[in-house]
Design an enzyme around this catalytic site. Structure first.
Site, short mmCIF file in Angstrom:
data_model
loop_
_atom_site.label_atom_id
_atom_site.label_comp_id
_atom_site.label_asym_id
_atom_site.label_seq_id
_atom_site.Cartn_x
_atom_site.Cartn_y
_atom_site.Cartn_z
N GLU A 41 0.65 1.88 -7.96
CA GLU A 41 0.67 1.36 -6.59
C GLU A 41 -0.56 0.50 -6.31
O GLU A 41 -1.68 0.86 -6.66
CB GLU A 41 0.71 2.55 -5.63
CG GLU A 41 0.64 2.19 -4.16
CD GLU A 41 0.57 3.41 -3.25
OE1 GLU A 41 0.82 3.26 -2.04
OE2 GLU A 41 0.28 4.52 -3.75
N LYS A 113 7.51 0.24 0.36
CA LYS A 113 7.23 1.65 0.62
C LYS A 113 7.80 2.05 1.99
O LYS A 113 7.65 1.31 2.97
CB LYS A 113 5.73 1.89 0.57
CG LYS A 113 5.30 3.35 0.58
CD LYS A 113 3.79 3.45 0.32
CE LYS A 113 3.31 4.89 0.24
NZ LYS A 113 1.87 4.95 -0.12
N CYS A 149 4.78 5.98 -4.25
CA CYS A 149 3.91 7.14 -3.97
C CYS A 149 4.47 8.11 -2.95
O CYS A 149 5.28 8.96 -3.28
CB CYS A 149 2.53 6.64 -3.57
SG CYS A 149 1.25 7.93 -3.74
#
Length: 567
Positions: A41, A113, A149
């Site tokens: 990330e 994300k 994540c």
């Protein structure tokens, strides 16, 4: 298909250096036959880039870096990287936290994300707009459930993992409903003690729940307080871990989608992980700042400075560490001899600079003002501040990085001297309770196969040595007792009644410790950044007002009452 996980150590803001590292690892993966290589990330910027993301030149440079990467990567190699990208919508935050698929000179696809953490050390909602929808990335016939994540740290979690429901969405479940062949997560997940086992449980649970393989590529390295341990891995559809990257170092991990799963196990020890995390934290702070000649440690003959010094030597090598002992008139003989023995064992440069002339000068200067008062803390702290001035003078003169040596137990209750032993560029042990410092010392000696840290340093009663015959227990409870309270209050966020019930300790004792923690926030705000190794460290992840007043017992009693309104 051969997939590589490139567990790299980016530096925040070093777009050119990060770009070259990504290219290097991509070429290595290509040379070894990889079809797809996955990076962590925000690997282009390093994590967390914080308010660099508000700088228009930085944002433009990030876009140019991604364009350069796409053109320079090996032909026919698929590469997934993490980078901030502009939000094209009129409304919302200016950026997305994106996973980008690069191939054949261009960005071929992207996903954003969804879950943006805003707790503890995280503040992603400050800059990023969340994804509105989940979709699969389709590449060479492979249907990839790519996500970033926090998107895997969702509400449907196994026993033993934090069950708090922070989000309504479960991105992994939504991706699973689209029938992927496998999941890929790119992460910048920070280290804390026990995090490896938590990841094991979580990824195993996801695999078994959705019956798909799971690939996790996590950043490694430290940036200021935050340490990333790597711990990248591949789990088969039944949850078995079948490929494991190293922890606390860069690694390139390969997995073939057609391979037969064989269990991959890594023996983990909590104190060994803590040791390695702190070594990495010191090394990266020193090397990534790039402005220091050597590291400097004030050696008292005590356990904290000894462990700090030993960690610094492992991180930087003995040739880049300087130890200084600064005895006062009331220092014990062991203060100097144990410091000298430690320096000899570690092979570092060692200096002895007595502080008596400075303390005498301050005593003379303040004599008229202090006349008619009893000597006390003010006079004691002159010694600590004389040492702090001495160390800062050496740091300024020779370009040394001063390492602060205070542990979490002392920092928690204010048993540190502002502008004295709080001086430094980074606080190595500020998230390590005193009882764990002793465990680290023993681990260091076992690891070295010798008593690198003198046995007398480990065995003698801890003391600040600011008055004759002083011991820490003159002022504090035994550290085993103190740490039992602090671990529950600071790290587990428990309150007075719960702590008393769990420990069986005297209520007045516990109340007094909690009061000390609350009252000393002003000292912690002025302390150097500390290396984070628990789920709740002092610093950017714990925001407590300095100026506040509240009645702990009354508040706890009110909280226990039944609510009378629907707020």
């Amino acid at each position: 298909m051969q997939i590589a996980l490139a567990q790299i150590n980016p530096t925040i803001g070093d777009l050119e250096g990060n770009r070259e590292k990504i290219l290097d690892y991509a070429r290595r993966a290509d040379d070894r036959g990889a079809d797809l290589v996955v990076f962590p990330e925000l690997c282009v910027t390093g994590y967390p880039p914080e308010d660099l993301l508000e700088n228009p030149f930085f944002k433009r440079a990030v876009q140019r870096t991604v364009d350069h990467l796409a053109r320079a990567l090996p032909a026919d190699l698929g590469v997934i990287i993490g980078a901030p990208v502009p939000n094209g919508d009129r409304f919302g935050k200016p950026l997305h936290n994106a996973a980008l698929l690069l191939e054949n000179g261009a960005v071929q696809d992207r996903v954003y994300k969804t879950l943006l953490p805003t707790y503890d050390i995280f503040d992603e909602d400050r800059h990023f707009e969340p994804a509105e929808e989940r979709r699969l990335l389709e590449w060479r016939g492979l249907r990839i459930g790519l996500h970033v994540c926090e998107d895997m740290w969702n509400v449907h979690q196994p026993e033993g993992v934090d069950q708090s429901e922070r989000y309504e969405r479960d991105p992994v479940a939504e991706l699973a409903a689209l029938d992927p062949d496998l999941f890929v997560n790119i992460s910048a997940s920070p280290f804390s003690i026990g995090k490896h086992e938590v990841r094991d449980k979580l990824v195993e649970h996801i695999c078994r729940r959705h019956e798909r393989p799971f690939l996790l590529c996590n950043q490694v390295g430290a940036n200021t307080e935050i340490i990333h341990d790597g711990d990248s891995r591949v789990h088969a559809a039944d949850g078995t871990q079948v490929a494991c990257a190293a922890s606390f170092e860069e690694d390139l991990l390969f997995w073939d989608t057609e391979s037969s799963p064989e269990a991959c196990t890594t023996g983990r020890d909590a104190i060994a992980d803590l040791h390695d995390a702190l070594v990495l934290g010191v090394r990266d702070y020193y090397e990534k700042t790039g402005i220091f000649d050597k590291a400097l440690v004030g050696l008292s003959g005590g356990i904290d400075s000894a462990v700090t010094c030993a960690l610094a030597v492992e991180a930087l090598g003995p040739e880049r560490v300087v130890g200084v002992t600064m005895p006062s008139e009331i220092s014990s003989e062991g203060s100097v001899t144990d410091s000298q023995a430690l320096a000899d064992n570690l092979g570092i440069e060692f200096k002895e600079i007595p502080i008596k002339p400075a303390v005498d000068a301050f005593d003379d200067m303040l004599a008229d003002e202090f006349a008619g008062t009893e000597p006390g803390v003010a006079e004691e702290n002159v010694q600590s501040r004389a040492r702090g001035v001495t160390l800062m003078a050496l740091s300024n003169k020779f370009g040394h990085l001063l390492l602060s040596t205070g542990n979490k137990s002392e920092v928690a209750i204010g048993y540190v001297t502002l502008y004295g032993d709080t001086n430094g560029g980074v606080a190595v042990l500020s998230d390590v309770l005193k009882t764990r410092v002793y465990e680290l010392a023993r681990h260091i000696n076992v690891r070295a196969g010798a008593n690198v840290i003198p046995q007398n340093t480990i065995e003698k009663p801890p003391s600040a040595e600011l008055r004759a015959g002083q011991k820490d227990t003159d002022t504090l409870p035994p550290y085993e007792t103190l740490d039992a309270i602090l671990e529950r209050y600071v790290e587990q966020k428990k309150e007075l009644g719960t702590i008393v019930g769990e420990t069986g300790l005297d209520e007045d004792l516990v109340r007094g410790v909690l009061r000390q923690v609350d009252q000393n926030e002003y000292k912690r705000r002025q302390a150097p950044p500390g290396l984070r190794v628990t789920e709740k460290a002092f610093g950017i992840g714990r925001r407590i007002p300095i100026v506040m007043e509240w009645d702990r017992e009354a508040m706890e009693a009110l909280a226990a009452e039944e609510p009378v309104s629907n707020l």
